[in-house]
Design a protein around this motif. Structure first.
Motif, PDB file in Angstrom:
ATOM      1  N   THR A  90      -4.709 -39.699 -16.616  1.00 48.19           N
ATOM      2  CA  THR A  90      -5.400 -39.778 -15.331  1.00 48.19           C
ATOM      3  C   THR A  90      -5.420 -41.170 -14.705  1.00 48.19           C
ATOM      4  O   THR A  90      -5.532 -41.309 -13.505  1.00 48.19           O
ATOM      5  CB  THR A  90      -6.847 -39.265 -15.489  1.00 48.19           C
ATOM      6  OG1 THR A  90      -6.800 -37.907 -15.957  1.00 48.19           O
ATOM      7  CG2 THR A  90      -7.612 -39.313 -14.193  1.00 48.19           C
ATOM      8  N   GLY A  91      -5.345 -42.223 -15.500  1.00 46.90           N
ATOM      9  CA  GLY A  91      -5.447 -43.576 -14.940  1.00 46.90           C
ATOM     10  C   GLY A  91      -6.692 -44.298 -15.414  1.00 46.90           C
ATOM     11  O   GLY A  91      -7.162 -45.238 -14.780  1.00 46.90           O
ATOM     12  N   ARG A  92      -7.232 -43.846 -16.546  1.00 48.06           N
ATOM     13  CA  ARG A  92      -8.365 -44.483 -17.196  1.00 48.06           C
ATOM     14  C   ARG A  92      -8.023 -44.649 -18.679  1.00 48.06           C
ATOM     15  O   ARG A  92      -7.660 -43.671 -19.337  1.00 48.06           O
ATOM     16  CB  ARG A  92      -9.651 -43.646 -17.047  1.00 48.06           C
ATOM     17  CG  ARG A  92     -10.084 -43.405 -15.611  1.00 48.06           C
ATOM     18  CD  ARG A  92     -10.572 -44.701 -14.967  1.00 48.06           C
ATOM     19  NE  ARG A  92     -11.155 -44.485 -13.649  1.00 48.06           N
ATOM     20  CZ  ARG A  92     -10.479 -44.538 -12.522  1.00 48.06           C
ATOM     21  NH1 ARG A  92      -9.162 -44.762 -12.535  1.00 48.06           N
ATOM     22  NH2 ARG A  92     -11.108 -44.362 -11.361  1.00 48.06           N
ATOM     23  N   TYR A  93      -8.165 -45.867 -19.181  1.00 45.40           N
ATOM     24  CA  TYR A  93      -7.775 -46.168 -20.552  1.00 45.40           C
ATOM     25  C   TYR A  93      -8.826 -47.071 -21.213  1.00 45.40           C
ATOM     26  O   TYR A  93      -9.430 -47.907 -20.553  1.00 45.40           O
ATOM     27  CB  TYR A  93      -6.447 -46.931 -20.616  1.00 45.40           C
ATOM     28  CG  TYR A  93      -5.326 -46.392 -19.755  1.00 45.40           C
ATOM     29  CD1 TYR A  93      -4.276 -45.672 -20.307  1.00 45.40           C
ATOM     30  CD2 TYR A  93      -5.283 -46.633 -18.372  1.00 45.40           C
ATOM     31  CE1 TYR A  93      -3.227 -45.205 -19.526  1.00 45.40           C
ATOM     32  CE2 TYR A  93      -4.249 -46.171 -17.580  1.00 45.40           C
ATOM     33  CZ  TYR A  93      -3.225 -45.456 -18.159  1.00 45.40           C
ATOM     34  OH  TYR A  93      -2.191 -44.993 -17.384  1.00 45.40           O
ATOM     35  N   ILE A  94      -8.997 -46.909 -22.503  1.00 45.27           N
ATOM     36  CA  ILE A  94      -9.660 -47.906 -23.345  1.00 45.27           C
ATOM     37  C   ILE A  94      -8.652 -48.283 -24.414  1.00 45.27           C
ATOM     38  O   ILE A  94      -8.188 -47.420 -25.167  1.00 45.27           O
ATOM     39  CB  ILE A  94     -10.956 -47.354 -23.982  1.00 45.27           C
ATOM     40  CG1 ILE A  94     -12.027 -47.130 -22.917  1.00 45.27           C
ATOM     41  CG2 ILE A  94     -11.466 -48.310 -25.064  1.00 45.27           C
ATOM     42  CD1 ILE A  94     -13.299 -46.468 -23.439  1.00 45.27           C
ATOM     43  N   LEU A  95      -8.281 -49.565 -24.450  1.00 43.85           N
ATOM     44  CA  LEU A  95      -7.217 -50.013 -25.342  1.00 43.85           C
ATOM     45  C   LEU A  95      -7.674 -51.183 -26.199  1.00 43.85           C
ATOM     46  O   LEU A  95      -8.525 -51.983 -25.799  1.00 43.85           O
ATOM     47  CB  LEU A  95      -5.978 -50.428 -24.532  1.00 43.85           C
ATOM     48  CG  LEU A  95      -5.314 -49.327 -23.689  1.00 43.85           C
ATOM     49  CD1 LEU A  95      -4.152 -49.915 -22.904  1.00 43.85           C
ATOM     50  CD2 LEU A  95      -4.853 -48.168 -24.564  1.00 43.85           C
TER      51      LEU A  95
END
Length: 296
Positions: free
Chosen positions: A207-212
């Protein structure tokens, strides 16, 4: 125990060519959804998730974004003298705390992965979030806040996903889920960027949301250019999967791709219908326009 997510990166260096001529002098991120710029909606989502510091990766002619999140002395003085208390309160509410934003320049358009890499020294050695400003999410609970809940429980890396029709999977980055009972949060065992029709491993798009985790920066630094001659974030995430866990989250809510004209218009309608002062008139106008179009 997982380290907290305190910082977020918002890559805002894109040219917005799909919205020319509107974006010739105005950044696409400053186009409004009803009465707030797209970028404000994304920042609000990040802050609702507890983000303490936002890093904007900018490009040329994006100074207006920095101005938007700064004090406008002349405007605020005029509002104060005119006793516009509600407007002053609104401006104060959206202004970030001093020192809670950073702006760094992506000097060349070398891709999303390169834009994220440009924030490496500000993020440092800690996990962080990425919010693509082309995408806004309408939800009861901030999409990123939902992701942080999953991260706090599972650690590793978390990616927001949502279903798309099977015949549209070739337009998106798609995740491959691990085997097992299906629920909202699932382990990821693979990713494919725009799979050929009929070959998609699922119908869940990124979707365009990340936690990295911060190890992504080393991979981005070493990475050669990929699709389109650009440094791709997806390519480095695939490499990071060899040593770290990735979890997909089918968040509660709906995303709008404001990088496309139809997504931008749909977002304006959806958010407009949520505002009690205009929703009734908006529904009447939409009904009248629909009947007029059908009668042509």
């Amino acid at each position: 125990m997982s380290r907290p997510i305190r910082k977020a990166v918002l890559p805002v260096a894109g040219l917005g060519t799909r919205f020319l001529p509107a974006t010739k002098a105005v950044p696409k991120e400053m186009l409004t959804i009803v009465d707030r710029p797209i970028i404000q909606h994304v920042v609000d989502e990040a802050r609702a998730a507890g983000i303490e510091h936002i890093v904007f990766v900018t490009g040329r002619n994006k100074h207006v974004i920095e101005d938007h999140f700064d004090i406008n002395y002349e405007l605020e003085d005029t509002l104060r003298r005119r006793n516009k208390a509600a407007a002053l309160e609104l401006l104060d509410k959206i202004r970030p705390d001093a020192g809670s934003t950073s702006f760094t320049r992506q000097q060349e358009p070398l891709g999303l992965g390169h834009a994220i890499w440009c924030a490496r020294d500000i993020i440092g050695d800690e996990p962080f979030a990425i919010l693509l400003p082309d995408v806004i999410v309408k939800s009861q609970k901030s999409c990123l806040a939902q992701m942080v809940d999953v991260y706090n429980e599972r650690g590793g890396n978390v990616i927001a996903v949502e279903e798309v029709p099977e015949d549209q999977t070739h337009q998106y980055g798609i995740v491959k889920l691990a085997n097992g009972p299906r629920n909202r949060a699932m382990p990821i065992e693979g990713m494919v960027e725009k799979p050929a029709p009929g070959t998609s491993p699922s119908n869940l798009m990124i979707t365009g949301r990340y936690i990295l985790q911060p190890e992504i920066f080393k991979l981005l630094s070493d990475q050669e250019k990929g699709a389109g001659g650009e440094i791709q974030l997806t390519d480095s995430m695939i490499k990071l999967m060899e040593s770290q866990t990735f979890t997909s989250l089918q968040f509660e809510g709906r995303s709008y791709d404001c990088g496309s004209k139809i997504g931008f218009i749909a977002a304006n309608i959806a958010f407009g219908l949520e505002q009690s002062d205009i929703s009734g008139e908006l529904m009447t106008i939409m009904s009248d326009l629909t009947r007029a179009k059908a009668a042509e």
